[in-house]
Design a protein around this motif. Structure first.
Motif, PDB file in Angstrom:
ATOM      1  N   ASP A 149      11.907 -68.379   4.522  1.00 53.72           N
ATOM      2  CA  ASP A 149      11.428 -69.815   4.593  1.00 53.72           C
ATOM      3  C   ASP A 149      12.371 -70.389   3.283  1.00 53.72           C
ATOM      4  O   ASP A 149      12.698 -71.072   3.651  1.00 53.72           O
ATOM      5  CB  ASP A 149       9.759 -70.214   4.630  1.00 53.72           C
ATOM      6  N   ASP A 182      11.076 -69.730  14.632  1.00 46.99           N
ATOM      7  CA  ASP A 182       9.940 -70.181  14.446  1.00 46.99           C
ATOM      8  C   ASP A 182       9.371 -68.883  13.468  1.00 46.99           C
ATOM      9  O   ASP A 182       9.154 -67.730  13.599  1.00 46.99           O
ATOM     10  CB  ASP A 182       8.879 -70.777  15.155  1.00 46.99           C
ATOM     11  N   LEU A 183       9.539 -69.314  12.391  1.00 48.37           N
ATOM     12  CA  LEU A 183       9.219 -68.399  11.323  1.00 48.37           C
ATOM     13  C   LEU A 183       7.520 -67.152  10.999  1.00 48.37           C
ATOM     14  O   LEU A 183       7.304 -66.646  11.040  1.00 48.37           O
ATOM     15  CB  LEU A 183      10.189 -68.117   9.852  1.00 48.37           C
ATOM     16  N   ASP A 272       7.280 -61.946   4.906  1.00 43.40           N
ATOM     17  CA  ASP A 272       7.685 -63.301   7.209  1.00 43.40           C
ATOM     18  C   ASP A 272       6.320 -62.213   7.107  1.00 43.40           C
ATOM     19  O   ASP A 272       6.084 -63.140   8.359  1.00 43.40           O
ATOM     20  CB  ASP A 272       8.505 -62.338   7.243  1.00 43.40           C
TER      21      ASP A 272
END
Length: 423
Positions: A149, A182-183, A272
């Motif tokens: 991000d 989308d992370l 993540d």
């Protein structure tokens, strides 16, 4: 279904440059990642920055980029690297100047925010020692492992330079950017993290660290090719290396790298995602799938550097008949004379050609000098035939680890434009 190709051009700071050049020329890549920052490299970079605030980035950055960036710009390949080490902004400025001197233009983005020293709670306990950080002496650095991000806002650049970022995140970020992920989508974050983990060590995946003559033979190791992955929007990846390159890409090399450094196959913690690799499958065509995971942790790992004293390494050689026994006697003499000093004395080599190495770490310069003097005195104080004394003293930056809340880390991106673009 959209597919993007990402390659790894370095797996550590001292890696070869030629395989990365080959990937840029022939690989039809969208992105090339240069993963050059380990725990040891961070410590060295912090030491360099302490002695000169203009440094602290990976020292090979100018030479590596001088060869790679012309190829990357010519072929439209985005380059992402953590060669910023302890000083990403300085690395960015050097890169900007290099691009301008080569007439390449392009846009450089620098990701910062991993330096959390100013906000570090020194009462936090270090994992490795179980003691509060303040009990380790002078703390000189604290770098959090940023996630993908932090990189996403930088990916409109041609070259992205970071400091401490989790290795798989260097790959997940450009994959998410290219494929529209989308992370916070756990399956996609897990799939991209798996790809990053497999690629991050470059030649380890293609047989370099795998090679063991007579047991695990790898062809043409001198011309080892580095890996890439074709990743589709559903997270499936096909691994490859360029035709005509040496090395080996097989189920065995992939499985070995899969388990590298992850500690718990069911819960590999990254910024993540918490990655679960137990159901990962590798087919004969090098298609990899099956990554699973849980949402990302609320805390980030931090590497904390502290002044751990200085290390002295003193060596002397013995050759000829009975050399090994003379070396062993020399080690006994030094150990006896330095009784009470924590040290390591070892004899390296064979029966007729060996070298005594004595090493110690201390905050006391007098102790360091004494170790060196005792080894040098072996020239004439026996045993016979000693020569080639070398004494070397370097400062040691110790590294321990801890956690900080994710909310305490504030990543930022700085763009360094070409002069024409800035005008």
């Amino acid at each position: 279904m959209h597919t993007t190709r990402i390659g790894c051009g370095a797996g550590f700071a001292g890696d070869r440059i030629e395989p990365a050049e080959d990937l840029l020329r022939r690989g039809a890549l969208a992105d090339l990642v240069l993963e050059c920052l380990g725990e040891r490299t961070v410590a060295l970079a912090q030491r360099h920055k302490l002695s000169d605030p203009a440094h602290g980035y990976e020292k090979r950055l100018p030479a590596r980029f001088n060869r790679l960036l012309p190829l990357a710009i010519a072929n439209g390949v985005r380059v992402i690297t953590n060669m910023g080490a302890a000083n990403p902004l300085a690395a960015g400025r050097v890169t900007r100047e290099l691009l301008d001197s080569l007439g390449l233009g392009g846009r450089v983005a620098v990701v910062t925010g991993d330096d959390v020293l100013a906000d570090l709670d020194l009462n936090t306990v270090a994992w490795e020692t179980g003691r509060p950080l303040r009990n380790h002496g002078e703390i000189v650095s604290a770098n959090a492992y940023l996630g993908a991000d932090a990189l996403l806002p930088a990916l409109d650049a041609d070259v992205v330079i970071t400091g401490r970022v989790a290795d798989p995140s260097l790959f997940l970020a450009p994959l998410a950017h290219r494929l529209g992920w989308d992370l916070l989508d756990v399956p996609m974050a897990a799939a991209g993290t798996l790809v990053g983990h497999l690629l991050e060590c470059a030649g380890q995946l293609t047989g370099g660290y795998f090679a063991d003559p007579g047991w695990q033979d790898v062809p043409d190791l001198a011309n080892l090719g580095f890996p890439y992955a074709d990743v589709t929007s559903d997270g499936t990846a096909v691994l490859g290396k360029l035709p005509g390159t040496g090395g080996q890409l097989s189920k065995a090399t992939v499985r070995e790298q899969l388990l590298y450094e992850i500690t718990d196959p069911a819960a590999y913690l990254t910024p993540d995602v918490t990655l679960d690799v137990r159901n990962v499958r590798v087919t004969g065509d090098m298609r990899v799938s099956g990554a699973q995971g849980a949402p990302r942790p609320d805390s980030l790992k931090v590497s904390v550097g502290y002044r751990a004293g200085s290390k002295v390494e003193a060596e002397i050689s013995y050759v000829g008949p009975n050399a090994a026994r003379r070396g062993a006697l020399a080690a006994e003499v030094v150990s006896t004379r330095l009784a009470g000093v924590p040290l390591r004395a070892e004899v390296l080599g064979g029966e007729t050609d060996c070298r005594l190495r004595v090493a110690a770490i201390s905050h006391d310069q007098a102790v360091l000098d004494r170790v060196g003097d005792e080894v040098e005195s072996l020239y004439t104080n026996g045993p016979a035939g000693g020569g080639g004394v070398r004494v070397h003293v370097t400062e040691v930056i110790g590294i321990v680890s801890t956690l900080v809340p994710r909310s305490a880390v504030r990543p930022a991106v700085t763009f360094l434009e070409a002069p024409d673009a800035a005008a």
